[in-house]
Design a protein around this motif. Structure first.
Motif, PDB file in Angstrom:
ATOM      1  N   PRO A   4       0.666 -16.376  -7.938  1.00 52.52           N
ATOM      2  CA  PRO A   4       0.174 -17.566  -8.628  1.00 52.52           C
ATOM      3  C   PRO A   4       0.279 -17.410 -10.136  1.00 52.52           C
ATOM      4  O   PRO A   4       0.212 -16.297 -10.658  1.00 52.52           O
ATOM      5  N   GLY A   5       0.464 -18.501 -10.842  1.00 53.91           N
ATOM      6  CA  GLY A   5       0.451 -18.490 -12.308  1.00 53.91           C
ATOM      7  C   GLY A   5       1.704 -17.966 -12.960  1.00 53.91           C
ATOM      8  O   GLY A   5       1.702 -17.611 -14.141  1.00 53.91           O
ATOM      9  N   VAL A   6       2.807 -17.907 -12.226  1.00 58.10           N
ATOM     10  CA  VAL A   6       4.070 -17.461 -12.830  1.00 58.10           C
ATOM     11  C   VAL A   6       4.611 -18.591 -13.707  1.00 58.10           C
ATOM     12  O   VAL A   6       4.642 -19.750 -13.291  1.00 58.10           O
ATOM     13  N   ASN A   7       5.025 -18.248 -14.917  1.00 54.18           N
ATOM     14  CA  ASN A   7       5.604 -19.246 -15.813  1.00 54.18           C
ATOM     15  C   ASN A   7       7.037 -19.545 -15.402  1.00 54.18           C
ATOM     16  O   ASN A   7       7.843 -18.636 -15.244  1.00 54.18           O
ATOM     17  N   VAL A   8       7.335 -20.833 -15.243  1.00 57.83           N
ATOM     18  CA  VAL A   8       8.698 -21.241 -14.898  1.00 57.83           C
ATOM     19  C   VAL A   8       9.180 -22.132 -16.044  1.00 57.83           C
ATOM     20  O   VAL A   8       8.680 -23.237 -16.222  1.00 57.83           O
ATOM     21  N   VAL A   9      10.115 -21.629 -16.845  1.00 55.73           N
ATOM     22  CA  VAL A   9      10.534 -22.365 -18.032  1.00 55.73           C
ATOM     23  C   VAL A   9      11.998 -22.767 -17.915  1.00 55.73           C
ATOM     24  O   VAL A   9      12.866 -21.909 -17.766  1.00 55.73           O
ATOM     25  N   LEU A  10      12.263 -24.063 -17.953  1.00 55.52           N
ATOM     26  CA  LEU A  10      13.657 -24.542 -17.889  1.00 55.52           C
ATOM     27  C   LEU A  10      14.211 -24.738 -19.283  1.00 55.52           C
ATOM     28  O   LEU A  10      15.313 -24.330 -19.587  1.00 55.52           O
TER      29      LEU A  10
END
Lengths: 796, 202
Positions: A49-55
């Motif tokens: 949980p709480g993983v940053n996913v940045v596009l």
């Protein structure tokens, strides 16, 4: 024979140079995409949980996983991204995703900082949740491979809500929610296919090997597709061109069909000689002999089909341009026993219901037959303007030429029927589309974009000196549209509007027997609108609601045709004063998409005002060949109500699937059933994935059962003797069940993997007649067919 | 952004230049769409003992639809020498069609005249001619009206073609009846012409 009259060439050149001087246009892929999936610990498999996913940090595109390690980022532009996943205590990882074609789902495994191996898995599944508020079915590359060698119409008839209107083995037209021909728009690689598509026995002139993906939008659709999409849109697309310089890659496909002893093959090669410059060349060939029913050979149903495609594209950071050319040619035989010139001849056939003579199998294509050529040349391009590509301007120009020659079974006086066609039509179409689209913008707490565009079509139809099926005509059509999409949290909204104007000048024959033609000018204007909403319910479910209105001006055949139809023994008369028909469709679509279950169920009501159709006049026309019942193009109010959908449930190695379609068509003005509505159908399938076995990989077996009910709703008319008979002479055939079997697998051959499949259609050689088969009056539908398919990819 | 705004202007200018240039190619040619049809069928009855010939013409349009069919006024007790001629007035040589029907050897034709209605018992057909292959044709024949007959009825005219890959097959199908007895089967035998002339007998 390519006839490019001077004026056409002039337009083509002018537009070509214009487009080249101003790199424009493109891909009609303006829908918002999503990127979703789960992130887990690579070692333990536990959700993170709480993983940053940045596009794209600059544009604020990104998100984070929830308690179950899941993330879902919607409202994304159709572009490629490098996505960065980061989480305290884990190695950050990047992943390239391409949203240009479809939404992407991914399962990402991150390594704890101490761990050594990183693994990133992209499933690349189509994310149906973002397909909008309408019912959409897709045949992806793999599904298409498994159906290769058939016509486009047959291929997509496996989809829910889609059936094929067939005239023998070589002619199949897609019927979407009960509507076909001029009511279904076919977009062939972005170009609106324009041919003599009004004819029920005129199949789409498309190389079935060319598309890499087929999408069917069911129901009145689309402000971007122009006039006529009352029944739906069939979108055929090629794969994106390669952009990375590398080895030339491609695929060789070979197919054999036992029923008609058909051989088919296709060779495709692609590569990028320079970075961003992609080239693809593809060619195909299909040759078949006479088809067989379980009891007899259908004389003269052989065909010979050829296709070639070339696409060249240049892709730069802010602009791209693509040119496409294709040639399609087919010579196809028409079953000899389906061609008759007198009502007495038809009566004898109907009474018999099977061929009068015993045909021997051969590959010869004799009269009656159709010779068809279709040429397309298209240029498209786009340019991103403003900071961060805030505005994309796209343009597409295409020229199409359709040549159709039909040869009757006989010519008077015993002349050689193959020497001269009964009629020959050449239809030329220039199409120009321009549109501009904003990048996704933050609007009212969500993301949205808008598209505006204009389009123009210039068309002319020419008969040769002999024969006059539909008159010569010239038509200009112009339209303006605007469309916007907006997504906020679980809610997505879509709205669009379009206005079109059509000017038509036709040269129908004066009905006096003098041989002269008159000049008639008519014009039509109409509005198209769509309003849709999709609401996500949790991560897997979604509900879409859509209201659309679309219109269609009367076709030249509906206005001016006059003569005996030799496939139906009807005297068909056009009505010059007809106006446009207008559909108002409301639909509700429920979807579920998870790793184990995919489901889509849709219900709709399509009310068509001034529905155009051929109505028996109960009059008989006296000709030199006897009398024929007269059918006149008429307008009445009609309604189509139905349910369709499909589901696939995966249970470990097993998969169960079902598709269904129910439709009820009613002529409201006369309170009677509509003619030729597809019968109720249910498709069931069960498959098993065996995994690997020796050198074979990905071994699968699937069996499917198609159940079709008898159509018990059909209109009637008065026969010559005053008795009541079905409008089309005989009652619909009884229902039937067909069993099929598919086996597939892959074999590693050096660096490439060869794919093999063996299918058996109509496994039990069942005798049946489909209600939408135009040969049902004369003969059974084809019997067992064993199909062997081989695909050998090579290169990268 | 300037480019974007200029573009529609460009387009408008282009269409203005290009479209009118095409107008000269209107598909208005009246020759377009000539049809291969049997547009006219003439029957001529010449009394054997002399006297004025009786004629009737049936006229059809490009779609084979009846325009007009002339009536035959016959005299009781008279024998006529009859000739049927098929023409296509939409062709440069309207009579070419008749030559093909009466002389063609590959696909055989046969013409039948069938009295119907009140004339059934009063008119008899005999002496039908043969084609160049010696097979019954019927484009010329003798028509006899019974003495003391009167009333009105119709004369049905049927032109049939027979298909077969060999002469023997064709001959087998043709037969030599005065009426077309075999059922129409498009692959084998089919009517090219089938209509009636009104007839009165005085």
């Amino acid at each position: 024979m390519v006839l490019l009259p001077r004026c056409s060439a002039r337009i083509a050149l002018a537009v070509l140079s214009l487009l080249l001087s101003f790199p424009v246009l493109a891909q009609d892929r303006a829908s918002l995409r999503s990127f979703s999936g789960t992130v887990v610990d690579a070692q333990t498999g536990t959700a993170l949980p709480g993983v940053n996913v940045v596009l794209d940090a600059e544009r604020g595109l990104g998100g984070a996983t929830d308690e179950d390690g899941r993330f879902s980022i919607g409202g994304l532009p159709p572009e490629a991204f490098i996505v960065r996943f980061s989480y305290i205590g884990y190695e950050a990882d990047s992943l390239r995703i391409d949203l240009q074609r479809e939404s992407v789902r991914a399962r990402v495994a991150l390594d704890a900082i101490s761990a050594v191996i990183a693994e990133v898995v992209v499933e690349g599944e189509t994310e149906l949740l973002e397909q909008g508020a309408q019912a959409v079915s897709i045949l992806d590359t793999e599904a298409l491979e498994d159906a290769r060698g058939q016509t486009i119409g047959e291929t997509i008839s496996a989809l829910p809500g889609v059936t094929a209107l067939s005239t023998g083995p070589s002619i199949a037209k897609p019927v979407v929610r009960g509507l076909h021909s001029d009511r279904v728009v076919i977009l062939n690689n972005g170009v609106r296919q324009e041919s003599q598509q009004w004819g029920a026995e005129h199949a789409p002139e498309i190389d079935p090997f060319a598309p890499d993906r087929v999408e069917v939008i069911r129901g009145a659709a689309g402000v971007e597709h122009g006039v006529g999409a009352i029944g739906g849109v069939v979108r055929l697309e090629e794969a994106p061109l390669p952009t990375q310089v590398g080895e030339v890659s491609g695929q060789l496909s070979l197919h054999s069909f036992s029923n008609s002893r058909q051989g088919a093959g296709s060779l495709e090669m692609e590569g990028a000689p320079l970075p961003g410059l992609g080239v693809r060349v593809q060619g195909s060939l299909r040759r078949a002999g006479d088809a067989r029913t379980p009891e007899y050979v259908l004389g003269n149903t052989s065909f010979y089909e050829r296709g070639a495609n070339v696409t060249v594209g240049l892709e730069r950071s802010r602009w791209g341009v693509e040119a496409h050319g294709s040639v399609f040619a087919t010579d196809l035989g028409i079953y000899r026993g389906s061609h008759f010139n007198t009502l007495a001849g038809l009566d004898a056939i109907l009474e018999r219901g099977e061929p009068a003579v015993t045909y021997e199998f051969d590959y010869e294509i004799a009269a009656p037959k159709q010779d068809i050529r279709h040429y397309i040349g298209a240029v498209h391009g786009y340019v991103d303007l403003g900071p961060d590509g805030a505005l994309r301007v796209e343009g597409r120009y295409s020229f199409q030429q359709n040549e159709r020659a039909e040869f009757d079974a006989d010519r008077i006086g015993g002349r050689d029927p193959l020497e001269q066609p009964a009629f020959q039509l050449t239809l030329q179409t220039h199409t120009l589309d321009l549109k501009t689209r904003t990048a996704p913008l933050a609007v009212a707490g969500g993301n949205g974009f808008a598209v505006v565009g204009v389009s123009g079509i210039l068309q002319r139809n020419l008969n040769t000196e002999i024969g006059y099926l539909i008159p010569n005509f010239r038509a200009y059509t112009g339209g303006v549209f605007a469309r916007a999409e907006w997504v906020r949290g679980p809610l997505a909204l879509e709205a669009g509007s379009r206005v079109d104007y059509r000017w038509l000048r036709a040269f129908p024959r004066v009905r006096s027997g003098s041989g002269f033609v008159e000049r008639v000018v008519t014009d039509y204007a109409g509005w198209t609108g769509v309003l849709g909403a999709t609401y996500r319910l949790g991560t897997a479910w979604s509900l879409g609601a859509n209201i659309a209105t679309a219109w269609r001006p009367p076709g030249v055949n509906e206005l001016y045709s006059r003569g005996i139809h030799h496939g139906t023994a009807q005297f068909e008369t056009g009505t010059p004063g007809l106006g446009p028909e207008r559909a108002l469709e409301t639909s509700l679509t429920l979807r579920h998409q998870s790793s184990s279950l995919e489901l889509e169920v849709s219900g709709y009501v399509n009310r068509i005002g001034d529905y155009l159709y051929l109505r028996p006049s109960d009059e008989y026309i006296v000709t030199n060949r006897g009398v024929f019942p007269e059918f006149i193009y008429t307008q009445d109010d009609a309604v189509l109500v139905g349910f369709d959908g499909g589901a696939t449930q995966r249970l470990g190695r097993f998969a169960l699937g079902a598709t269904f379609a129910l439709i009820r068509g009613t002529n409201l003005s006369r309170d009677e059933a509509l003619l030729a509505m597809p019968a109720d159908r249910l498709g069931l399938s069960a498959g098993i994935d065996f995994g690997s076995w020796g050198p074979l990989r990905d071994l699968t077996a699937e069996t499917h059962l198609d159940l079709v009910r008898e159509q018990d709703r059909f209109p009637t008319r008065l026969d010559e003797d005053g008795s009541v008979i079905p409008v089309d002479y005989v009652e619909p055939p009884p229902g039937y069940a067909l069993l099929g079997l598919d086996l597939g697998g892959e074999i590693a051959m050096g660096p490439s993997v060869m794919r093999l499949s063996l299918s058996v259609d109509n496994l039990l050689d069942t005798r049946y007649r489909d209600y939408l088969s135009r040969y049902r009056y004369f003969a059974l539908d084809p019997g067992r067919n064993v199909v062997l398919r081989l695909a050998l990819p090579f290169g990268a | 952004m300037t480019q974007t705004r200029l573009f529609p202007l460009f387009l408008a200018a282009l269409l203005l230049v290009v479209l009118p240039a095409c107008d000269s190619e209107d598909p208005e040619d009246p020759i377009a769409g000539e049809e291969e049809v049997i547009s006219n069928v003439n029957i001529t009855l010449t009394p054997v003992g002399g006297g004025a010939a009786v004629t009737a013409e049936a006229v059809f349009d490009e779609e084979s639809v009846e325009v007009s069919i002339g009536a035959l006024a016959l005299t009781a007790g008279t024998t006529y020498n009859a000739v049927v001629v098929f023409t296509n007035r939409f062709e440069d040589d309207p009579l070419e069609l008749n030559e093909e029907i009466t002389e063609e050897e590959d696909i055989a034709h046969q013409i039948f005249i069938i009295p119907e209605g009140a004339t059934t018992g009063s008119i008899t057909i005999s002496n039908r001619n043969d084609d160049s292959a010696g097979q019954p044709l019927g484009s010329e024949f003798t028509l006899t009206v019974t003495a003391n007959a009167s009333g009105s009825g119709t004369l049905r005219l049927v032109l049939r073609h027979y298909e077969g890959t060999t002469d023997t097959e064709v001959v087998a199908q043709k037969g030599d009846d005065l009426t077309p007895t075999a059922q129409e089967i498009p692959e084998v035998v089919e009517n090219d012409v089938n209509f009636v002339y009104p007839v009165t007998i005085q």
